[in-house]
Design a protein around this motif. Structure first.
Motif, short mmCIF file in Angstrom:
data_model
loop_
_atom_site.label_atom_id
_atom_site.label_comp_id
_atom_site.label_asym_id
_atom_site.label_seq_id
_atom_site.Cartn_x
_atom_site.Cartn_y
_atom_site.Cartn_z
N ARG A 136 0.84 -1.20 0.00
CA ARG A 136 0.00 0.00 0.00
C ARG A 136 0.87 1.25 0.00
O ARG A 136 1.81 1.35 0.78
CB ARG A 136 -0.93 -0.01 1.22
N TRP A 137 0.55 2.19 -0.89
CA TRP A 137 1.28 3.44 -1.13
C TRP A 137 2.65 3.21 -1.79
O TRP A 137 3.49 4.09 -1.80
CB TRP A 137 1.44 4.27 0.12
N GLY A 138 2.81 2.00 -2.32
CA GLY A 138 3.94 1.78 -3.23
C GLY A 138 3.51 2.18 -4.64
O GLY A 138 2.36 2.57 -4.88
N ILE A 139 4.44 2.11 -5.58
CA ILE A 139 4.14 2.55 -6.94
C ILE A 139 4.52 1.45 -7.93
O ILE A 139 5.68 1.04 -7.99
CB ILE A 139 4.90 3.86 -7.28
N SER A 140 3.53 0.98 -8.66
CA SER A 140 3.78 -0.01 -9.70
C SER A 140 4.25 0.71 -10.97
O SER A 140 3.63 1.68 -11.43
CB SER A 140 2.50 -0.80 -10.02
N LEU A 141 5.35 0.23 -11.51
CA LEU A 141 5.91 0.81 -12.74
C LEU A 141 5.72 -0.10 -13.95
O LEU A 141 6.28 0.15 -15.01
CB LEU A 141 7.41 1.09 -12.54
N GLY A 142 4.93 -1.16 -13.78
CA GLY A 142 4.65 -2.05 -14.90
C GLY A 142 4.67 -3.50 -14.49
O GLY A 142 5.46 -3.89 -13.62
N VAL A 143 3.78 -4.29 -15.09
CA VAL A 143 3.75 -5.73 -14.87
C VAL A 143 4.07 -6.42 -16.19
O VAL A 143 3.65 -5.97 -17.26
CB VAL A 143 2.38 -6.19 -14.32
N PHE A 144 4.81 -7.54 -16.12
CA PHE A 144 5.34 -8.18 -17.33
C PHE A 144 5.16 -9.69 -17.26
O PHE A 144 5.17 -10.29 -16.18
CB PHE A 144 6.82 -7.84 -17.49
N LYS A 145 5.03 -10.29 -18.43
CA LYS A 145 4.80 -11.73 -18.51
C LYS A 145 6.07 -12.53 -18.24
O LYS A 145 6.00 -13.69 -17.84
CB LYS A 145 4.23 -12.08 -19.88
N THR A 146 7.22 -11.94 -18.49
CA THR A 146 8.48 -12.65 -18.27
C THR A 146 9.40 -11.82 -17.39
O THR A 146 9.32 -10.58 -17.36
CB THR A 146 9.20 -12.95 -19.60
N GLU A 147 10.29 -12.49 -16.69
CA GLU A 147 11.25 -11.79 -15.85
C GLU A 147 12.23 -10.98 -16.70
O GLU A 147 12.66 -9.89 -16.31
CB GLU A 147 12.01 -12.79 -14.98
N GLU A 148 12.57 -11.52 -17.88
CA GLU A 148 13.49 -10.81 -18.76
C GLU A 148 12.94 -9.46 -19.19
O GLU A 148 13.64 -8.45 -19.20
CB GLU A 148 13.80 -11.67 -19.99
N ALA A 149 11.65 -9.43 -19.53
CA ALA A 149 11.02 -8.17 -19.92
C ALA A 149 11.01 -7.18 -18.75
O ALA A 149 11.23 -5.97 -18.92
CB ALA A 149 9.60 -8.42 -20.41
N ALA A 150 10.78 -7.69 -17.54
CA ALA A 150 10.79 -6.84 -16.35
C ALA A 150 12.19 -6.26 -16.11
O ALA A 150 12.34 -5.07 -15.77
CB ALA A 150 10.33 -7.63 -15.13
N LYS A 151 13.22 -7.08 -16.32
CA LYS A 151 14.60 -6.60 -16.14
C LYS A 151 14.95 -5.51 -17.15
O LYS A 151 15.63 -4.53 -16.83
CB LYS A 151 15.58 -7.76 -16.25
N GLN A 152 14.51 -5.68 -18.38
CA GLN A 152 14.78 -4.66 -19.41
C GLN A 152 14.11 -3.34 -19.05
O GLN A 152 14.70 -2.26 -19.23
CB GLN A 152 14.29 -5.16 -20.77
N HIS A 153 12.89 -3.42 -18.54
CA HIS A 153 12.18 -2.19 -18.15
C HIS A 153 12.86 -1.52 -16.97
O HIS A 153 13.00 -0.29 -16.93
CB HIS A 153 10.73 -2.53 -17.81
N LEU A 154 13.30 -2.32 -16.00
CA LEU A 154 14.00 -1.77 -14.84
C LEU A 154 15.30 -1.08 -15.27
O LEU A 154 15.64 0.01 -14.77
CB LEU A 154 14.31 -2.88 -13.84
N ALA A 155 16.04 -1.69 -16.21
CA ALA A 155 17.28 -1.08 -16.69
C ALA A 155 16.99 0.27 -17.36
O ALA A 155 17.75 1.23 -17.19
CB ALA A 155 17.98 -2.03 -17.67
N ALA A 156 15.90 0.33 -18.12
CA ALA A 156 15.54 1.59 -18.78
C ALA A 156 15.20 2.66 -17.75
O ALA A 156 15.55 3.84 -17.91
CB ALA A 156 14.37 1.36 -19.73
N LEU A 157 14.51 2.26 -16.68
CA LEU A 157 14.18 3.22 -15.62
C LEU A 157 15.43 3.71 -14.89
O LEU A 157 15.54 4.89 -14.52
CB LEU A 157 13.21 2.57 -14.62
N ASN A 158 16.39 2.81 -14.71
CA ASN A 158 17.64 3.21 -14.06
C ASN A 158 18.36 4.30 -14.85
O ASN A 158 18.95 5.22 -14.26
CB ASN A 158 18.56 1.99 -13.90
N THR A 159 18.35 4.19 -16.18
CA THR A 159 19.02 5.21 -17.00
C THR A 159 18.33 6.57 -16.89
O THR A 159 18.96 7.59 -17.14
CB THR A 159 19.05 4.78 -18.48
N LYS A 160 17.05 6.57 -16.51
CA LYS A 160 16.32 7.83 -16.33
C LYS A 160 16.50 8.41 -14.93
O LYS A 160 16.05 9.53 -14.67
CB LYS A 160 14.83 7.61 -16.61
N GLY A 161 17.10 7.62 -14.03
CA GLY A 161 17.32 8.13 -12.67
C GLY A 161 16.47 7.49 -11.62
O GLY A 161 16.47 7.94 -10.45
#
Length: 226
Positions: free
Chosen positions: A147-172
């Motif tokens: 509760r009061w956390g923030i979802s940044l996306g849900v993905f069907k595979t762990e690999e897709a989730a890792k790619q999205h997390l890496a993209a978010l890291n480059t944005k800060g």
């Protein structure tokens, strides 16, 4: 008097003879008809054209038919994204060739920022995300540890989730995590049918604003408006 006429006629006849024999030079008016035609037409420069060519209709290049794309679908978007997406697609002016679909999207991995402890904390984190141009998120309000956390996306595979997390890291975004979680979210997609080449080019220019969403062919897919 008779002697005068005799000499007058003699001189006139002599001039006439000299004129006909060309002794007086080539005057423009003295050109004989064959010579005039020869000078006028320049027969050595004439080219004979066969009658079949002269009478043949002018050939026109074949008209280039505009290539039509049967059906494209882009998605899946959160319900909160609808106004923004529809404003962009409005520039295509597709009318009834555009349809919106509801989609049930199942996923097994979520990229999220842990609970901020309160609504005020979540709002502060949301403001930080918007400042770095991260707009695809959802504040979790369900009772529980997230509760009061923030979802940044849900993905069907762990690999897709890792790619999205890496993209978010480059944005800060450095506090995001990945957790396994099977959820079903209500999202939507758009189907765009019978696009011309010009409309397809406009769509390609628009879709770069939605890099995390899929484009797929839907020409064999049944659809309905929502």
């Amino acid at each position: 008097m008779l002697r005068f006429f005799f000499w007058f006629l003699l001189v006139v006849n002599a001039l006439a003879l000299a004129f006909n024999l060309g002794w007086l030079g080539n005057w423009p008016m003295e050109t004989h008809e064959p010579e005039r035609l020869k000078q006028q037409h320049h027969t050595s420069q004439l080219v004979q054209i066969p009658a079949s060519v002269a009478l043949a209709p002018a050939a026109h290049p074949p008209e280039k038919k505009d290539e039509i794309t049967a059906c494209l679908e882009i998605g899946n978007f959160l319900q909160s994204d609808a106004p923004k997406i529809e404003e962009k697609l409005k520039t295509l002016a597709l009318g009834d060739r555009q349809a919106r679909l509801n989609v049930s999207d199942s996923a097994s991995h979520m990229v999220f920022i842990p609970s901020q402890g309160s609504k005020e904390g979540a709002d502060k984190k949301v403001a930080e995300l918007r400042r770095i141009n991260v707009t695809d998120f959802f504040v979790i309000q369900d009772a529980g540890p997230l509760r009061w956390g923030i979802s940044l996306g849900v993905f069907k595979t762990e690999e897709a989730a890792k790619q999205h997390l890496a993209a978010l890291n480059t944005k800060g975004v450095h506090t995001a995590r990945i957790m396994p979680r099977t959820v079903t979210t209500n999202k939507f997609s758009y189907q765009l049918r019978a696009l011309t080449s010009e409309e397809k080019a406009k769509f390609d220019a628009l879709k770069v604003e939605f890099p995390t969403h899929d484009e797929r062919n839907c020409q064999n897919t049944a659809y309905g408006k929502t």
